[in-house]
Write a protein that holds these residues in place. Sequence first.
Motif, PDB file in Angstrom:
ATOM      1  N   THR A 251      38.788  51.081  26.890  1.00 52.67           N
ATOM      2  CA  THR A 251      40.016  52.011  27.251  1.00 52.67           C
ATOM      3  C   THR A 251      39.767  52.091  28.659  1.00 52.67           C
ATOM      4  O   THR A 251      40.625  52.026  29.622  1.00 52.67           O
ATOM      5  CB  THR A 251      40.146  52.956  26.394  1.00 52.67           C
ATOM      6  OG1 THR A 251      40.456  52.441  24.860  1.00 52.67           O
ATOM      7  CG2 THR A 251      41.373  53.757  26.730  1.00 52.67           C
ATOM      8  N   ASN A 252      38.698  52.889  28.898  1.00 51.29           N
ATOM      9  CA  ASN A 252      38.769  53.611  30.416  1.00 51.29           C
ATOM     10  C   ASN A 252      38.451  52.611  31.422  1.00 51.29           C
ATOM     11  O   ASN A 252      38.403  52.972  32.613  1.00 51.29           O
ATOM     12  CB  ASN A 252      37.624  54.873  30.286  1.00 51.29           C
ATOM     13  CG  ASN A 252      38.142  56.051  29.553  1.00 51.29           C
ATOM     14  OD1 ASN A 252      39.198  56.393  29.646  1.00 51.29           O
ATOM     15  ND2 ASN A 252      37.189  56.618  28.786  1.00 51.29           N
ATOM     16  N   SER A 253      38.013  51.365  31.004  1.00 55.99           N
ATOM     17  CA  SER A 253      37.771  50.247  31.924  1.00 55.99           C
ATOM     18  C   SER A 253      38.870  49.893  32.784  1.00 55.99           C
ATOM     19  O   SER A 253      38.749  49.356  33.886  1.00 55.99           O
ATOM     20  CB  SER A 253      37.300  49.165  31.300  1.00 55.99           C
ATOM     21  OG  SER A 253      38.105  48.712  30.266  1.00 55.99           O
ATOM     22  N   GLY A 254      40.189  50.353  32.151  1.00 53.48           N
ATOM     23  CA  GLY A 254      41.391  49.917  33.005  1.00 53.48           C
ATOM     24  C   GLY A 254      41.444  50.781  34.371  1.00 53.48           C
ATOM     25  O   GLY A 254      42.027  49.921  35.357  1.00 53.48           O
ATOM     26  N   ILE A 255      40.736  51.851  34.507  1.00 50.97           N
ATOM     27  CA  ILE A 255      40.617  52.465  35.755  1.00 50.97           C
ATOM     28  C   ILE A 255      40.027  51.580  36.839  1.00 50.97           C
ATOM     29  O   ILE A 255      40.419  51.375  37.878  1.00 50.97           O
ATOM     30  CB  ILE A 255      40.091  53.790  35.657  1.00 50.97           C
ATOM     31  CG1 ILE A 255      41.247  54.804  34.729  1.00 50.97           C
ATOM     32  CG2 ILE A 255      40.027  54.686  37.102  1.00 50.97           C
ATOM     33  CD1 ILE A 255      40.443  56.006  34.111  1.00 50.97           C
ATOM     34  N   PRO A 256      38.538  51.508  36.852  1.00 47.58           N
ATOM     35  CA  PRO A 256      37.968  50.538  37.755  1.00 47.58           C
ATOM     36  C   PRO A 256      38.574  49.050  37.718  1.00 47.58           C
ATOM     37  O   PRO A 256      38.480  48.573  38.815  1.00 47.58           O
ATOM     38  CB  PRO A 256      36.622  50.557  37.432  1.00 47.58           C
ATOM     39  CG  PRO A 256      36.457  51.070  35.899  1.00 47.58           C
ATOM     40  CD  PRO A 256      37.671  51.958  35.767  1.00 47.58           C
ATOM     41  N   ASN A 257      39.155  48.748  36.816  1.00 46.62           N
ATOM     42  CA  ASN A 257      39.835  47.290  36.485  1.00 46.62           C
ATOM     43  C   ASN A 257      40.985  47.108  37.582  1.00 46.62           C
ATOM     44  O   ASN A 257      40.906  46.396  38.502  1.00 46.62           O
ATOM     45  CB  ASN A 257      40.239  47.082  35.366  1.00 46.62           C
ATOM     46  CG  ASN A 257      39.485  46.294  34.136  1.00 46.62           C
ATOM     47  OD1 ASN A 257      38.181  46.077  34.750  1.00 46.62           O
ATOM     48  ND2 ASN A 257      39.794  45.919  33.295  1.00 46.62           N
ATOM     49  N   ARG A 258      41.625  48.517  37.734  1.00 41.32           N
ATOM     50  CA  ARG A 258      42.825  48.332  38.532  1.00 41.32           C
ATOM     51  C   ARG A 258      42.408  48.513  40.086  1.00 41.32           C
ATOM     52  O   ARG A 258      43.041  48.001  40.964  1.00 41.32           O
ATOM     53  CB  ARG A 258      43.757  49.543  38.162  1.00 41.32           C
ATOM     54  CG  ARG A 258      44.943  49.601  39.016  1.00 41.32           C
ATOM     55  CD  ARG A 258      46.226  50.036  38.364  1.00 41.32           C
ATOM     56  NE  ARG A 258      47.349  49.900  39.308  1.00 41.32           N
ATOM     57  CZ  ARG A 258      47.914  50.674  39.870  1.00 41.32           C
ATOM     58  NH1 ARG A 258      47.054  51.872  40.432  1.00 41.32           N
ATOM     59  NH2 ARG A 258      49.015  50.424  40.908  1.00 41.32           N
ATOM     60  N   ALA A 259      41.386  49.334  40.064  1.00 45.95           N
ATOM     61  CA  ALA A 259      40.658  49.402  41.404  1.00 45.95           C
ATOM     62  C   ALA A 259      40.429  48.086  42.158  1.00 45.95           C
ATOM     63  O   ALA A 259      40.593  47.811  43.325  1.00 45.95           O
ATOM     64  CB  ALA A 259      39.627  50.404  41.526  1.00 45.95           C
ATOM     65  N   PHE A 260      39.759  47.252  41.216  1.00 47.88           N
ATOM     66  CA  PHE A 260      39.424  45.818  41.697  1.00 47.88           C
ATOM     67  C   PHE A 260      40.613  45.163  42.102  1.00 47.88           C
ATOM     68  O   PHE A 260      40.731  44.505  43.218  1.00 47.88           O
ATOM     69  CB  PHE A 260      38.514  45.080  40.758  1.00 47.88           C
ATOM     70  CG  PHE A 260      38.062  43.729  41.328  1.00 47.88           C
ATOM     71  CD1 PHE A 260      37.123  43.625  42.086  1.00 47.88           C
ATOM     72  CD2 PHE A 260      38.973  42.646  40.935  1.00 47.88           C
ATOM     73  CE1 PHE A 260      36.798  42.396  42.339  1.00 47.88           C
ATOM     74  CE2 PHE A 260      38.522  41.478  41.377  1.00 47.88           C
ATOM     75  CZ  PHE A 260      37.479  41.329  42.275  1.00 47.88           C
ATOM     76  N   TYR A 261      41.635  45.178  41.144  1.00 49.66           N
ATOM     77  CA  TYR A 261      42.844  44.605  41.582  1.00 49.66           C
ATOM     78  C   TYR A 261      43.590  44.851  42.750  1.00 49.66           C
ATOM     79  O   TYR A 261      44.086  43.966  43.539  1.00 49.66           O
ATOM     80  CB  TYR A 261      44.071  44.710  40.433  1.00 49.66           C
ATOM     81  CG  TYR A 261      45.574  44.569  40.691  1.00 49.66           C
ATOM     82  CD1 TYR A 261      45.933  43.223  40.858  1.00 49.66           C
ATOM     83  CD2 TYR A 261      46.191  45.489  41.030  1.00 49.66           C
ATOM     84  CE1 TYR A 261      47.182  43.003  41.288  1.00 49.66           C
ATOM     85  CE2 TYR A 261      47.677  45.381  41.631  1.00 49.66           C
ATOM     86  CZ  TYR A 261      48.053  43.906  41.677  1.00 49.66           C
ATOM     87  OH  TYR A 261      49.295  43.603  41.757  1.00 49.66           O
ATOM     88  N   LEU A 262      43.604  46.324  43.085  1.00 52.01           N
ATOM     89  CA  LEU A 262      44.203  46.767  44.315  1.00 52.01           C
ATOM     90  C   LEU A 262      43.286  46.375  45.510  1.00 52.01           C
ATOM     91  O   LEU A 262      43.866  45.950  46.660  1.00 52.01           O
ATOM     92  CB  LEU A 262      44.126  48.458  44.139  1.00 52.01           C
ATOM     93  CG  LEU A 262      45.159  48.994  43.190  1.00 52.01           C
ATOM     94  CD1 LEU A 262      45.178  50.558  43.239  1.00 52.01           C
ATOM     95  CD2 LEU A 262      46.604  48.632  43.648  1.00 52.01           C
ATOM     96  N   ALA A 263      42.126  46.195  45.513  1.00 57.29           N
ATOM     97  CA  ALA A 263      41.256  45.715  46.294  1.00 57.29           C
ATOM     98  C   ALA A 263      41.314  44.408  46.791  1.00 57.29           C
ATOM     99  O   ALA A 263      41.452  44.048  47.995  1.00 57.29           O
ATOM    100  CB  ALA A 263      39.657  46.064  46.229  1.00 57.29           C
ATOM    101  N   ALA A 264      41.324  43.659  45.629  1.00 54.45           N
ATOM    102  CA  ALA A 264      41.488  42.209  45.854  1.00 54.45           C
ATOM    103  C   ALA A 264      42.788  41.732  46.442  1.00 54.45           C
ATOM    104  O   ALA A 264      42.712  40.642  47.247  1.00 54.45           O
ATOM    105  CB  ALA A 264      41.463  41.424  44.356  1.00 54.45           C
ATOM    106  N   THR A 265      43.833  42.188  45.895  1.00 57.40           N
ATOM    107  CA  THR A 265      45.260  42.099  46.728  1.00 57.40           C
ATOM    108  C   THR A 265      45.362  42.753  48.040  1.00 57.40           C
ATOM    109  O   THR A 265      46.099  42.042  48.647  1.00 57.40           O
ATOM    110  CB  THR A 265      46.407  42.529  45.756  1.00 57.40           C
ATOM    111  OG1 THR A 265      46.072  43.974  45.535  1.00 57.40           O
ATOM    112  CG2 THR A 265      46.355  41.681  44.477  1.00 57.40           C
ATOM    113  N   ALA A 266      44.957  43.708  48.410  1.00 54.74           N
ATOM    114  CA  ALA A 266      44.856  44.262  49.674  1.00 54.74           C
ATOM    115  C   ALA A 266      44.166  43.423  50.664  1.00 54.74           C
ATOM    116  O   ALA A 266      44.395  43.189  51.724  1.00 54.74           O
ATOM    117  CB  ALA A 266      44.563  45.729  49.799  1.00 54.74           C
ATOM    118  N   LEU A 267      42.896  42.912  50.257  1.00 52.30           N
ATOM    119  CA  LEU A 267      42.078  42.041  50.860  1.00 52.30           C
ATOM    120  C   LEU A 267      42.689  40.706  51.208  1.00 52.30           C
ATOM    121  O   LEU A 267      42.416  39.947  52.290  1.00 52.30           O
ATOM    122  CB  LEU A 267      40.590  41.864  50.596  1.00 52.30           C
ATOM    123  CG  LEU A 267      39.726  43.289  50.231  1.00 52.30           C
ATOM    124  CD1 LEU A 267      38.363  42.883  49.591  1.00 52.30           C
ATOM    125  CD2 LEU A 267      39.494  43.768  51.721  1.00 52.30           C
TER     126      LEU A 267
END
Length: 326
Positions: A251-267
């Motif tokens: 459940t809580n893995s959603g938080i760091p998952n979204r951080a990776f998505y945000l980083a990958a799309t910004a990069l």
Amino acid sequence: MTPTACPVCLIVPSRVLLELKDVRSALISEQLRGHRAGVGAPASLVAAGRQRAVYDARHHAKLPGKLTRSEGGAASDDPAVNAAYDSSGATYDFYQTVLGRSSVDDAGLPLKSTVHYERDFNNAFWNGRQMVYGDGDGQLFVGFAGALDVVAHELTHGVTQHRVPGGLDYAEESGALNESISDVFGSVVKQWKLGQTAAQADWLIGAGIMAPAVGKALRSMKDPGNTALTWSGDDQPGNMSGYVQGGDVHTNSGIPNRAFYLAATALGGNSWDKAAKVWYAALPMLTPAATFKDVAKATQAAAAQLGLSAADQAAVKAAWKGVGVI
Ligand SMILES: [Zn+2]
């Protein structure tokens, strides 16, 4: 008992199986948790290069089952055997080609898989030594061995257990990080195989393993908890404000998952060119009880260490800010 790393790591959380009223698969999954195999392989089995072997459990619970396909051997008549062979091969190739890692343990661990585990079993798992796949019952789940993100997710539990000194404790934030790292590389391996940029990727985990009437995927890294993208019981938060104290690590893995998505799309570009390398370089900086803040700090340190531009380093920091971790 040390809570180090995950016990047997299953792709479908028991909570999901219970919600879908598959008590039998949930019970088998819970029993498996207590039966983790030893880690690693005898040195005599370790050879250079890719070493895959796929076994058939013939609907029993005994592992590994009958050897059905070995490295370089002819394709089987059984699609599940070939799917397990191909997906473990693609995961091996990703780690070798992109990250310079030799298999799960970086020492050439042979990749063993067993298909047709039990009957109508709605799960797949890594037991510390090998991958095991149920067929799904056809009503809730329709098979696991062909889902590359699922296979890479499971094998990445092995990578985490070796690359984070002492592994990551499988509870609270470190447990959710353990799950998230598996989702991160599960998704990235799929993107790499499909040749998709971060902008093109679907960022779903387990797309295609659920029967269409049940749902479209287990989780969305882009929009955690969006049941329209996943399934009706998706309870993932995408921000620290939604962190569930004592909640399921899936459940809580959603938080760091979204951080990776945000980083990958910004990069920008391909997620494996920068973002995945940053996350991978951060793993040895973590401790078994690492928090989300710790991994935010480690990924920023890794971005600097890898020589990313100031703008890219700022993008990594912004990703963690975007999910309320820092
Ligand atoms: Zn997992």
